[in-house]
Design a protein around this motif. Sequence first.
Motif, PDB file in Angstrom:
ATOM      1  N   ILE A  29       4.231   5.085 -22.984  1.00 17.04           N
ATOM      2  CA  ILE A  29       3.038   4.234 -22.962  1.00 17.04           C
ATOM      3  C   ILE A  29       3.470   2.801 -23.262  1.00 17.04           C
ATOM      4  O   ILE A  29       4.210   2.554 -24.214  1.00 17.04           O
ATOM      5  N   GLY A  30       3.006   1.873 -22.425  1.00 18.11           N
ATOM      6  CA  GLY A  30       3.429   0.488 -22.552  1.00 18.11           C
ATOM      7  C   GLY A  30       2.392  -0.402 -23.210  1.00 18.11           C
ATOM      8  O   GLY A  30       1.176  -0.172 -23.093  1.00 18.11           O
ATOM      9  N   TYR A  31       2.902  -1.433 -23.890  1.00 15.54           N
ATOM     10  CA  TYR A  31       2.066  -2.476 -24.513  1.00 15.54           C
ATOM     11  C   TYR A  31       2.697  -3.824 -24.200  1.00 15.54           C
ATOM     12  O   TYR A  31       3.900  -4.021 -24.384  1.00 15.54           O
ATOM     13  N   GLY A  32       1.898  -4.762 -23.739  1.00 20.77           N
ATOM     14  CA  GLY A  32       2.484  -6.059 -23.473  1.00 20.77           C
ATOM     15  C   GLY A  32       1.448  -7.097 -23.068  1.00 20.77           C
ATOM     16  O   GLY A  32       0.348  -6.754 -22.635  1.00 20.77           O
TER      17      GLY A  32
ATOM     18  N   HIS B 215      -5.310  -0.119 -27.856  1.00 18.29           N
ATOM     19  CA  HIS B 215      -5.122  -1.490 -28.340  1.00 18.29           C
ATOM     20  C   HIS B 215      -5.316  -2.405 -27.129  1.00 18.29           C
ATOM     21  O   HIS B 215      -5.039  -1.997 -25.989  1.00 18.29           O
ATOM     22  N   PRO B 216      -5.823  -3.618 -27.353  1.00 20.83           N
ATOM     23  CA  PRO B 216      -6.006  -4.527 -26.200  1.00 20.83           C
ATOM     24  C   PRO B 216      -4.728  -4.758 -25.380  1.00 20.83           C
ATOM     25  O   PRO B 216      -4.809  -5.097 -24.185  1.00 20.83           O
ATOM     26  N   LEU B 217      -3.550  -4.601 -25.980  1.00 17.83           N
ATOM     27  CA  LEU B 217      -2.300  -4.827 -25.247  1.00 17.83           C
ATOM     28  C   LEU B 217      -1.805  -3.573 -24.539  1.00 17.83           C
ATOM     29  O   LEU B 217      -0.803  -3.612 -23.835  1.00 17.83           O
ATOM     30  N   ARG B 218      -2.498  -2.456 -24.704  1.00 18.34           N
ATOM     31  CA  ARG B 218      -2.051  -1.200 -24.082  1.00 18.34           C
ATOM     32  C   ARG B 218      -2.278  -1.259 -22.571  1.00 18.34           C
ATOM     33  O   ARG B 218      -3.388  -1.544 -22.119  1.00 18.34           O
ATOM     34  N   ILE B 219      -1.241  -0.965 -21.804  1.00 17.12           N
ATOM     35  CA  ILE B 219      -1.367  -0.955 -20.338  1.00 17.12           C
ATOM     36  C   ILE B 219      -1.271   0.455 -19.783  1.00 17.12           C
ATOM     37  O   ILE B 219      -1.346   0.664 -18.567  1.00 17.12           O
ATOM     38  N   GLY B 220      -1.088   1.464 -20.659  1.00 19.02           N
ATOM     39  CA  GLY B 220      -0.935   2.844 -20.180  1.00 19.02           C
ATOM     40  C   GLY B 220       0.493   3.113 -19.743  1.00 19.02           C
ATOM     41  O   GLY B 220       1.432   2.469 -20.203  1.00 19.02           O
ATOM     42  N   ARG B 221       0.658   4.050 -18.838  1.00 13.86           N
ATOM     43  CA  ARG B 221       1.993   4.388 -18.348  1.00 13.86           C
ATOM     44  C   ARG B 221       2.449   3.316 -17.362  1.00 13.86           C
ATOM     45  O   ARG B 221       1.785   3.077 -16.346  1.00 13.86           O
ATOM     46  N   PRO B 222       3.565   2.657 -17.638  1.00 12.80           N
ATOM     47  CA  PRO B 222       3.992   1.531 -16.788  1.00 12.80           C
ATOM     48  C   PRO B 222       4.127   1.891 -15.315  1.00 12.80           C
ATOM     49  O   PRO B 222       3.801   1.080 -14.441  1.00 12.80           O
ATOM     50  N   GLU B 223       4.601   3.108 -15.039  1.00  7.84           N
ATOM     51  CA  GLU B 223       4.798   3.481 -13.627  1.00  7.84           C
ATOM     52  C   GLU B 223       3.482   3.621 -12.880  1.00  7.84           C
ATOM     53  O   GLU B 223       3.462   3.673 -11.652  1.00  7.84           O
ATOM     54  N   GLN B 224       2.361   3.700 -13.630  1.00  5.80           N
ATOM     55  CA  GLN B 224       1.045   3.790 -12.984  1.00  5.80           C
ATOM     56  C   GLN B 224       0.360   2.432 -12.869  1.00  5.80           C
ATOM     57  O   GLN B 224      -0.728   2.342 -12.296  1.00  5.80           O
ATOM     58  N   HIS B 225       0.983   1.380 -13.429  1.00  4.19           N
ATOM     59  CA  HIS B 225       0.415   0.036 -13.293  1.00  4.19           C
ATOM     60  C   HIS B 225       0.443  -0.349 -11.804  1.00  4.19           C
ATOM     61  O   HIS B 225       1.441  -0.097 -11.115  1.00  4.19           O
ATOM     62  N   PRO B 226      -0.645  -0.945 -11.278  1.00  2.00           N
ATOM     63  CA  PRO B 226      -0.684  -1.243  -9.829  1.00  2.00           C
ATOM     64  C   PRO B 226       0.528  -2.041  -9.332  1.00  2.00           C
ATOM     65  O   PRO B 226       0.974  -1.828  -8.190  1.00  2.00           O
ATOM     66  N   PHE B 227       1.067  -2.928 -10.157  1.00  2.00           N
ATOM     67  CA  PHE B 227       2.210  -3.738  -9.722  1.00  2.00           C
ATOM     68  C   PHE B 227       3.433  -2.860  -9.461  1.00  2.00           C
ATOM     69  O   PHE B 227       4.204  -3.124  -8.545  1.00  2.00           O
ATOM     70  N   ILE B 228       3.604  -1.803 -10.248  1.00  2.00           N
ATOM     71  CA  ILE B 228       4.741  -0.894 -10.080  1.00  2.00           C
ATOM     72  C   ILE B 228       4.399   0.207  -9.073  1.00  2.00           C
ATOM     73  O   ILE B 228       5.193   0.538  -8.184  1.00  2.00           O
ATOM     74  N   ALA B 229       3.202   0.780  -9.202  1.00  2.00           N
ATOM     75  CA  ALA B 229       2.836   1.931  -8.377  1.00  2.00           C
ATOM     76  C   ALA B 229       2.802   1.613  -6.887  1.00  2.00           C
ATOM     77  O   ALA B 229       3.014   2.499  -6.054  1.00  2.00           O
ATOM     78  N   SER B 230       2.551   0.342  -6.548  1.00  2.00           N
ATOM     79  CA  SER B 230       2.466  -0.015  -5.119  1.00  2.00           C
ATOM     80  C   SER B 230       3.815  -0.340  -4.513  1.00  2.00           C
ATOM     81  O   SER B 230       3.906  -0.646  -3.329  1.00  2.00           O
ATOM     82  N   GLN B 231       4.875  -0.291  -5.324  1.00  2.00           N
ATOM     83  CA  GLN B 231       6.208  -0.597  -4.807  1.00  2.00           C
ATOM     84  C   GLN B 231       6.884   0.656  -4.255  1.00  2.00           C
ATOM     85  O   GLN B 231       6.489   1.780  -4.549  1.00  2.00           O
ATOM     86  N   GLN B 232       7.909   0.439  -3.456  1.00  2.00           N
ATOM     87  CA  GLN B 232       8.788   1.525  -3.023  1.00  2.00           C
ATOM     88  C   GLN B 232      10.172   1.181  -3.557  1.00  2.00           C
ATOM     89  O   GLN B 232      10.953   0.492  -2.900  1.00  2.00           O
ATOM     90  N   ARG B 233      10.446   1.644  -4.753  1.00  2.00           N
ATOM     91  CA  ARG B 233      11.690   1.260  -5.410  1.00  2.00           C
ATOM     92  C   ARG B 233      12.839   2.189  -5.031  1.00  2.00           C
ATOM     93  O   ARG B 233      12.734   3.403  -5.169  1.00  2.00           O
ATOM     94  N   MET B 234      13.897   1.591  -4.572  1.00  2.00           N
ATOM     95  CA  MET B 234      15.146   2.299  -4.333  1.00  2.00           C
ATOM     96  C   MET B 234      16.210   1.695  -5.252  1.00  2.00           C
ATOM     97  O   MET B 234      16.680   2.324  -6.177  1.00  2.00           O
ATOM     98  N   THR B 235      16.541   0.422  -5.012  1.00  2.00           N
ATOM     99  CA  THR B 235      17.557  -0.251  -5.822  1.00  2.00           C
ATOM    100  C   THR B 235      17.129  -0.324  -7.285  1.00  2.00           C
ATOM    101  O   THR B 235      17.942  -0.130  -8.188  1.00  2.00           O
TER     102      THR B 235
END
Length: 506
Positions: A57-60, A81-101
């Motif tokens: 679980i991420g906070y930032g 907490h107001p800084l809680r973002i949940g699971r980072p891999e589910q954040h739209p910025f990460i989840a919409s990527q296709q990460r290989m490298t």
Amino acid sequence: MITVYVPGDAVAVACGADEVVAALLATGIELTIIRNGSRGMHWLEPLVEVTTSEGRIGYGPVSAGDVAGLVAAGLFEGGEHPLRIGRPEQHPFIASQQRMTFARCGIVDPASMDDYIAHGGGFGLERARALEPTQRIDLVKASGLRGRGGAGFPTGIKWDTVALADSPRKYIVCNADEGDSGTFADRMIMEGDPFELVEGMIIAALCVGADYGYVYIRSEYPHAIRAMEIAIEGARRRGWLGSEFDMEVRVGAGAYVCGEETALLESIEGKRGQVRAKPPLPAHKGLFGMPTVINNVLSLTAVPHIFADGPEVYAAVGLGRSRGTMPVQLAGNCRHPGLYETPFGITLGELVNDIGGGTASGRPVYAVQVGGPLGAYFPPKLFDTPFDYEAFTKAGGLIGHGGITVFDDTVDMAGMARFAFEFCAAESCGKCTPCRIGATRGVETMDKIIAGDRPEANLELIADLAETMKFGSLCALGGFTPYPVMSAITHFPEHFNRRALALAAE
């Protein structure tokens, strides 16, 4: 034991990550703190992650002053907490990527080879070792991988040239002299997943028959230097390095021109960083006069995935001749700056407005510069341009190393064009006349235009000078300086004769 991840990445440290670690330790609670790499969401750094039964679980962004409140809110159990973002891999910025490298970046402990292997590292090398040399290079060719340093040259063809060269010694050189403003992908991967680069360089050595390699990193990247040295030592202890192939880090002094491959080779050889005339190409006569593969960090770190997953997986994404993914770096006046890995083909407008969120200032996006300080400026009317080598060339630009710098409507484009000449003059190695003299004359002429001194005549002079620099310079420093200058003049003409227009209006 509670496990907490606090990035040791340079961006996170600059934003106070070390102070956050000190505050966590001061709580007196028994913790295991891992200094991972950044996930690439830079507006959330330092992004603190806690291992819970629900996953990490991420906070930032977390400051040292936030720690007491976070602990009181149940930080170590994933509490609200107001800084809680949940699971980072589910954040739209990460989840919409296709990460290989960057699939492991921010997830693994960059100092642990065991963690690297536990997350799939080393599988590409294992497969490469099971193949014949020609099969290995054919596999790279089939992937469609092109150099990610800016030139976009097919990697398999470069490697084939070195493999076919008859020489008692060959080298692998990684160009990690990431000097473009607004770019940070090389640094991020070296700080967050350094074993991936080690693995990529070993596979390259297997392909061409090299027995030694260098990672050339600028001195401004102390965290990356330390991470790579730890990874190389770890790989040596594991037996990956030492007998058939070994490598080391070479630290450059930070001259921009040493990002040019032949100037970089001169620097490794202990000479002044000056470009060499080509031919001969480094593939024929490179480091210490021997055939040399010289590739960018992102090119070499793509290789383990190509071998692990198969070239068809990599070649299946992308657009036209631009295959695979590109780690795009969003910077400047950007609401959501960071690293976004995506297949080629996404449009410039999607990257700037949808992914980057527009400007941090809230003002309209006026221009973006793509490809570092020598890249072209694009106005919003060209935001439908797909992110692809050929499409950008057709539009009068280049994607370079994948850096996008955003500007709002307060930018002074004449000043930016002048800066391009000024930058070239400051960083020129001085070997060729078009770059050394042309850049200085460019600054002087731009000053006249900005002052309203015969702007039309001086703009013609700038166009003539740009042609000379583009086709007469020895390397891309002088040859690419016309891109920001002429694109600014072409797309934002009102910035170059303002005084004349003002006088005409009086």
